[in-house]
Design a protein around this motif. Sequence first.
Motif, PDB file in Angstrom:
ATOM      1  N   TRP A 178      -7.576   6.814   1.126  1.00 40.57           N
ATOM      2  CA  TRP A 178      -8.606   7.030   2.132  1.00 40.57           C
ATOM      3  C   TRP A 178      -8.350   8.291   2.940  1.00 40.57           C
ATOM      4  O   TRP A 178      -9.308   8.966   3.356  1.00 40.57           O
ATOM      5  CB  TRP A 178      -8.743   5.815   3.036  1.00 40.57           C
ATOM      6  N   TYR A 191      -9.659  11.018   0.821  1.00 42.00           N
ATOM      7  CA  TYR A 191     -11.127  10.988   0.859  1.00 42.00           C
ATOM      8  C   TYR A 191     -11.643  11.626   2.150  1.00 42.00           C
ATOM      9  O   TYR A 191     -12.584  12.417   2.125  1.00 42.00           O
ATOM     10  CB  TYR A 191     -11.610   9.542   0.738  1.00 42.00           C
ATOM     11  N   LEU A 218     -16.276   9.041  -3.528  1.00 41.02           N
ATOM     12  CA  LEU A 218     -15.951   7.653  -3.850  1.00 41.02           C
ATOM     13  C   LEU A 218     -15.621   7.485  -5.325  1.00 41.02           C
ATOM     14  O   LEU A 218     -14.757   6.686  -5.684  1.00 41.02           O
ATOM     15  CB  LEU A 218     -17.110   6.735  -3.448  1.00 41.02           C
ATOM     16  N   VAL A 219     -16.291   8.250  -6.183  1.00 38.30           N
ATOM     17  CA  VAL A 219     -15.957   8.211  -7.612  1.00 38.30           C
ATOM     18  C   VAL A 219     -14.533   8.727  -7.819  1.00 38.30           C
ATOM     19  O   VAL A 219     -13.732   8.137  -8.553  1.00 38.30           O
ATOM     20  CB  VAL A 219     -16.969   9.045  -8.429  1.00 38.30           C
ATOM     21  N   SER A 269     -12.037   6.102  -6.559  1.00 39.34           N
ATOM     22  CA  SER A 269     -11.914   4.973  -7.481  1.00 39.34           C
ATOM     23  C   SER A 269     -11.107   5.345  -8.716  1.00 39.34           C
ATOM     24  O   SER A 269     -10.239   4.590  -9.157  1.00 39.34           O
ATOM     25  CB  SER A 269     -13.308   4.499  -7.876  1.00 39.34           C
ATOM     26  N   ASN A 270     -11.386   6.505  -9.277  1.00 41.93           N
ATOM     27  CA  ASN A 270     -10.682   6.923 -10.483  1.00 41.93           C
ATOM     28  C   ASN A 270      -9.251   7.355 -10.169  1.00 41.93           C
ATOM     29  O   ASN A 270      -8.320   7.037 -10.911  1.00 41.93           O
ATOM     30  CB  ASN A 270     -11.439   8.062 -11.166  1.00 41.93           C
ATOM     31  N   THR A 307      -7.147   6.408  -7.893  1.00 42.87           N
ATOM     32  CA  THR A 307      -6.203   5.364  -7.503  1.00 42.87           C
ATOM     33  C   THR A 307      -5.902   4.390  -8.638  1.00 42.87           C
ATOM     34  O   THR A 307      -5.026   3.556  -8.503  1.00 42.87           O
ATOM     35  CB  THR A 307      -6.757   4.552  -6.321  1.00 42.87           C
ATOM     36  N   LEU A 366      -5.806  -0.456  -4.953  1.00 40.57           N
ATOM     37  CA  LEU A 366      -6.261  -0.315  -3.567  1.00 40.57           C
ATOM     38  C   LEU A 366      -5.900  -1.520  -2.710  1.00 40.57           C
ATOM     39  O   LEU A 366      -6.079  -1.484  -1.496  1.00 40.57           O
ATOM     40  CB  LEU A 366      -7.773  -0.089  -3.533  1.00 40.57           C
ATOM     41  N   SER A 397      -5.978  -4.655  -8.128  1.00 45.63           N
ATOM     42  CA  SER A 397      -6.407  -3.279  -7.905  1.00 45.63           C
ATOM     43  C   SER A 397      -5.324  -2.540  -7.128  1.00 45.63           C
ATOM     44  O   SER A 397      -4.729  -3.103  -6.206  1.00 45.63           O
ATOM     45  CB  SER A 397      -7.712  -3.257  -7.118  1.00 45.63           C
ATOM     46  N   HIS A 439      -8.180   2.259  -9.698  1.00 44.73           N
ATOM     47  CA  HIS A 439      -9.024   1.087  -9.492  1.00 44.73           C
ATOM     48  C   HIS A 439      -9.945   0.852 -10.694  1.00 44.73           C
ATOM     49  O   HIS A 439     -10.225  -0.287 -11.044  1.00 44.73           O
ATOM     50  CB  HIS A 439      -9.846   1.253  -8.218  1.00 44.73           C
ATOM     51  N   ASP A 440     -10.400   1.927 -11.335  1.00 43.20           N
ATOM     52  CA  ASP A 440     -11.294   1.789 -12.487  1.00 43.20           C
ATOM     53  C   ASP A 440     -10.612   1.059 -13.639  1.00 43.20           C
ATOM     54  O   ASP A 440     -11.240   0.259 -14.331  1.00 43.20           O
ATOM     55  CB  ASP A 440     -11.772   3.156 -12.977  1.00 43.20           C
TER      56      ASP A 440
END
Length: 96
Positions: free
Chosen positions: A17, A20, A74-75, A78-79, A81, A7, A5, A83-84
């Motif tokens: 982060w 975020y 958070l969505v 995740s998208n 970075t 992350l 990942s 990570h998805d």
Amino acid sequence: MLPKSPLEDPDKAAFAWARYKRLMRFMMLATVGVVIIALALLYAQNGMVSPHFFIAVALGIGFSMMLMSALMGLVFLSNGTGHDESVDNRLPRNDD
């Protein structure tokens, strides 16, 4: 083997982060603004009602907006970075 990942990289994670947290600070300011406007409109239309009514409205709007912004943030984290894309979600075939 599962792909790593993005992350897991400390620099990318710190940047993600920080973005975020910046989004959450902005949404906190927007939430406070919406709550103030909503309370002002309710007071203008209804006059002074029970203080409990205004507290309930403020908490309801505030918690709802902050929960929605936290989950959507958070969505986006995740998208944004990648990570998805690193998640292996292939299910085994079930040929019955």
